[in-house]
Design an enzyme around this catalytic site. Structure first.
Site, PDB file in Angstrom:
ATOM      1  CE1 TYR A  64       0.004   2.101   4.198  1.00 30.88           C
ATOM      2  CE2 TYR A  64       0.520  -0.193   4.657  1.00 30.88           C
ATOM      3  CZ  TYR A  64       0.492   1.140   5.053  1.00 30.88           C
ATOM      4  OH  TYR A  64       0.962   1.500   6.286  1.00 30.88           O
ATOM      5  CB  CYS A  65       1.618   3.885  -1.860  1.00 33.64           C
ATOM      6  SG  CYS A  65       0.484   3.925  -3.266  1.00 33.64           S
ATOM      7  NE  ARG A  66      -1.246  11.925   0.082  1.00 32.05           N
ATOM      8  CZ  ARG A  66      -2.323  12.477  -0.439  1.00 32.05           C
ATOM      9  NH1 ARG A  66      -2.787  12.056  -1.605  1.00 32.05           N
ATOM     10  NH2 ARG A  66      -2.954  13.453   0.192  1.00 32.05           N
ATOM     11  CG  LEU A  92      -2.812   5.702   4.971  1.00 33.41           C
ATOM     12  CD1 LEU A  92      -3.107   4.362   5.641  1.00 33.41           C
ATOM     13  CD2 LEU A  92      -1.491   6.262   5.479  1.00 33.41           C
TER      14      LEU A  92
END
Length: 112
Positions: A64-66, A92
């Site tokens: 996962y990332c932003r 996120l």
């Protein structure tokens, strides 16, 4: 796990709760410091290739990332490397928007 490259925040939360997948945050250190999903590993995107051996190839991995762009690149690369790899769709940003917890207390999604 699903057939596509992306999984939902709900599927990610379930995998985290039951330990069925490794969850890896691929964001920059300053983003991780602002807020993260508790119980996840942190390997920034540029260091991911060199850190692949620290992940268990026998277990699914969810990146996962932003917002889901960098994690999708990571999932594609790891799929080519033989991993059962996925990206958390929406990143996120969606996780937080759904009211899911961000650590530490008072944690937030970092700005770009």
């Amino acid at each position: 796990m699903p057939e596509g490259l992306e999984v939902s925040t709900e599927e990610t939360a379930r995998a985290l709760a039951d330990g069925s997948a490794q969850i890896v945050d691929v964001r920059e250190p300053y983003e991780r410091e602002a807020g993260y999903v508790e119980g996840t590993e942190h390997i920034e995107l540029q260091q991911l290739a060199g850190a692949a051996q620290s992940l268990d190839p026998e277990r699914p991995v969810i990146f996962y990332c932003r917002s889901g762009v960098r994690s999708l690149m990571a999932a594609q690369a790891f799929r080519r490397g033989g991993f059962d790899a996925y990206s958390m769709a929406g990143g996120l940003v969606d996780w937080a928007a759904e009211g899911r917890p961000i650590a530490p207390a008072g944690g937030r999604v970092a700005d770009h």
